[in-house]
Write a protein that holds these residues in place. Structure first.
Motif, mmCIF file in Angstrom:
data_model
loop_
_atom_site.group_PDB
_atom_site.id
_atom_site.type_symbol
_atom_site.label_atom_id
_atom_site.label_comp_id
_atom_site.label_asym_id
_atom_site.label_seq_id
_atom_site.Cartn_x
_atom_site.Cartn_y
_atom_site.Cartn_z
ATOM 1 N N LYS A 41 0.827 -1.216 0.000
ATOM 2 C CA LYS A 41 0.000 0.000 0.000
ATOM 3 C C LYS A 41 0.858 1.262 0.000
ATOM 4 O O LYS A 41 0.611 2.200 -0.772
ATOM 5 C CB LYS A 41 -0.883 0.008 1.253
ATOM 6 N N ASN A 44 2.428 1.691 -3.339
ATOM 7 C CA ASN A 44 1.481 2.207 -4.326
ATOM 8 C C ASN A 44 1.441 3.737 -4.277
ATOM 9 O O ASN A 44 1.519 4.412 -5.311
ATOM 10 C CB ASN A 44 0.091 1.624 -4.022
ATOM 11 N N LYS A 45 1.366 4.291 -3.084
ATOM 12 C CA LYS A 45 1.332 5.750 -2.928
ATOM 13 C C LYS A 45 2.614 6.390 -3.432
ATOM 14 O O LYS A 45 2.587 7.397 -4.148
ATOM 15 C CB LYS A 45 1.148 6.108 -1.445
ATOM 16 N N HIS A 47 4.685 5.207 -5.530
ATOM 17 C CA HIS A 47 4.753 5.024 -6.971
ATOM 18 C C HIS A 47 3.916 6.074 -7.699
ATOM 19 O O HIS A 47 4.359 6.683 -8.665
ATOM 20 C CB HIS A 47 4.280 3.609 -7.329
ATOM 21 N N GLN A 48 2.710 6.305 -7.203
ATOM 22 C CA GLN A 48 1.842 7.318 -7.824
ATOM 23 C C GLN A 48 2.475 8.693 -7.773
ATOM 24 O O GLN A 48 2.382 9.477 -8.711
ATOM 25 C CB GLN A 48 0.509 7.365 -7.084
ATOM 26 N N ASN A 57 2.060 2.947 -16.149
ATOM 27 C CA ASN A 57 2.116 1.521 -15.804
ATOM 28 C C ASN A 57 2.374 0.600 -16.987
ATOM 29 O O ASN A 57 2.768 -0.540 -16.810
ATOM 30 C CB ASN A 57 0.786 1.098 -15.172
ATOM 31 N N PHE A 99 5.200 -3.404 -4.279
ATOM 32 C CA PHE A 99 3.999 -2.994 -5.020
ATOM 33 C C PHE A 99 4.079 -3.457 -6.478
ATOM 34 O O PHE A 99 3.145 -4.062 -7.000
ATOM 35 C CB PHE A 99 3.843 -1.467 -4.940
ATOM 36 N N HIS A 103 1.590 -6.283 -8.187
ATOM 37 C CA HIS A 103 0.597 -5.906 -9.189
ATOM 38 C C HIS A 103 0.962 -6.256 -10.630
ATOM 39 O O HIS A 103 0.082 -6.436 -11.455
ATOM 40 C CB HIS A 103 0.305 -4.409 -9.105
#
Ligand code: HEC
Length: 109
Positions: A41, A44-45, A47-48, A57, A99, A103
């Motif tokens: 999680k 993910n943040k 990465h964004q 992506n 992450f 994914h």
């Protein structure tokens, strides 16, 4: 003997130099085994926020993707993280790697 930091630097260098991870597997195996413990999680943040400036992506799923092993992914994340302009901590690198592996790449490690 190499220090831990030198080992990582050497591994990163080798990954860049040889493109694939084949040469660096043994170097990474010992020192980065716990990359799997990253927080997906949080990754993910991060990465964004930092990793979508140059590519989205689709680079992780493109047909001719360049990363073909977990060790290769670790090396690529480190190399790309250096280009973001902020200095990622070891924990942040672990999180982003976890992450991406969760994914997209799904390497067993
Ligand atoms: C300064 C621009 C830049 C930033 C910022 C950047 N990348 Fe990249 N990244 C690239 C380029 C360019 C490539 C494609 C290189 C190639 O095709 O050889 C790439 C490729 C990759 C790949 C390999 C994809 C494959 O082919 O399997 C991964 C994984 C990756 N980036 C992760 C990240 C992560 C994680 C971050 C954030 C920490 C990040 N990148 C931030 C420029 C960037």
């Amino acid at each position: 003997m190499f220090t831990r930091k030198n080992k990582l630097t050497l591994a990163l260098f080798m990954t860049i130099l040889f493109g694939s991870a084949s040469m660096s597997i043994s170097v990474f195996a010992a020192s980065d085994a716990n990359m799997t413990l990253g927080d997906i999680k949080a990754g993910n943040k991060l990465h964004q926020k930092y990793c979508m400036k140059c590519h989205n992506n689709s680079v992780y799923t493109r047909k001719l993707k360049k990363v073909h092993s977990y060790e290769g992914l670790v090396g690529r994340v480190k190399a790309c993280a250096q280009q973001t302009g902020i200095s990622f901590s070891r924990k942040q690198l672990q999180d982003v790697t976890a992450f991406l592996n969760h994914h997209y790449y799904e390497f067993q490690n």
